[in-house]
Design a protein around this motif. Sequence first.
Motif, mmCIF file in Angstrom:
data_model
loop_
_atom_site.group_PDB
_atom_site.id
_atom_site.type_symbol
_atom_site.label_atom_id
_atom_site.label_comp_id
_atom_site.label_asym_id
_atom_site.label_seq_id
_atom_site.Cartn_x
_atom_site.Cartn_y
_atom_site.Cartn_z
ATOM 1 N N TYR A 62 -4.892 0.485 -8.790
ATOM 2 C CA TYR A 62 -4.549 -0.547 -7.800
ATOM 3 C C TYR A 62 -4.701 -0.025 -6.370
ATOM 4 C CZ TYR A 62 -2.431 -3.294 -11.610
ATOM 5 O OH TYR A 62 -2.191 -4.021 -12.756
ATOM 6 N N TYR A 63 -4.294 1.227 -6.158
ATOM 7 C CA TYR A 63 -4.389 1.806 -4.814
ATOM 8 C C TYR A 63 -5.863 1.942 -4.397
ATOM 9 C CZ TYR A 63 -3.498 4.811 -0.790
ATOM 10 O OH TYR A 63 -3.441 5.338 0.468
ATOM 11 N N GLY A 64 -6.683 2.394 -5.337
ATOM 12 C CA GLY A 64 -8.127 2.506 -5.038
ATOM 13 C C GLY A 64 -8.713 1.158 -4.674
ATOM 14 N N LYS A 65 -8.333 0.114 -5.395
ATOM 15 C CA LYS A 65 -8.816 -1.237 -5.086
ATOM 16 C C LYS A 65 -8.299 -1.709 -3.727
ATOM 17 C CE LYS A 65 -9.640 -2.986 -9.718
ATOM 18 N NZ LYS A 65 -9.308 -4.032 -10.689
ATOM 19 N N ARG B 230 0.827 -1.221 0.000
ATOM 20 C CA ARG B 230 0.000 0.000 0.000
ATOM 21 C C ARG B 230 0.853 1.260 0.000
ATOM 22 N NH1 ARG B 230 -4.666 -1.832 4.014
ATOM 23 N NH2 ARG B 230 -6.030 -2.743 2.462
ATOM 24 N N LEU C 247 -7.749 0.050 -1.153
ATOM 25 C CA LEU C 247 -8.435 0.762 -0.073
ATOM 26 C C LEU C 247 -9.871 0.282 0.127
ATOM 27 C CD1 LEU C 247 -7.205 4.400 -0.696
ATOM 28 C CD2 LEU C 247 -6.407 2.768 1.034
ATOM 29 N N GLN C 248 -10.393 -0.491 -0.779
ATOM 30 C CA GLN C 248 -11.781 -0.971 -0.648
ATOM 31 C C GLN C 248 -11.922 -1.970 0.477
ATOM 32 O OE1 GLN C 248 -12.750 -2.478 -4.555
ATOM 33 N NE2 GLN C 248 -13.517 -0.496 -5.188
#
Length: 163
Positions: A157-160, A140, A162-163
């Motif tokens: 990828y970062y948004g995913k 992360r 954080l889910q």
Amino acid sequence: PFVHMRYPKAGAVCHAMIRRYLDRERRTHNTHWDIPSFVSVVVSLDAAGREFSGGFFVTTGTGLNTFIPLQQGDTVIHQSDLLHGVHVQRGNRWSLAMWFQDSGDCNSQPADWWVEEAEQGDPVAQTLRAMRARTEDESRRWLRTAAEAGFPRAQLYYGKALQ
């Protein structure tokens, strides 16, 4: 010899495979990096424009793909930081792919690849480091750094993550 001259850290071929893209089977290998490979070698076993259309492409991840019209026996050699894929629009395509690691015994530590480049601010290297990270926190951290630098794939990828 060429691979070792061009990429002195390349060790042994640790994976080799025949890839096929046939009618009514897989036609696409979406945009990706060869994560388990330090250096990849792809040999075309047939000819673009004759046996198939489309094929191997390189991209910056912005949706613009540049197809490389490989002929039978043509070879692409690249490091794992090349964003690429395959899309066969017509016909059948076969290739031989070989993945080198940076050791002679296939016991490489991919998490150690691209350290210097990532630490110097290269967002592609940072994203690759994230994908090869030893822990979720490390992954992360690298993704966030690359995303903040504006690299679209890292942002996704970062948004995913954080889910």
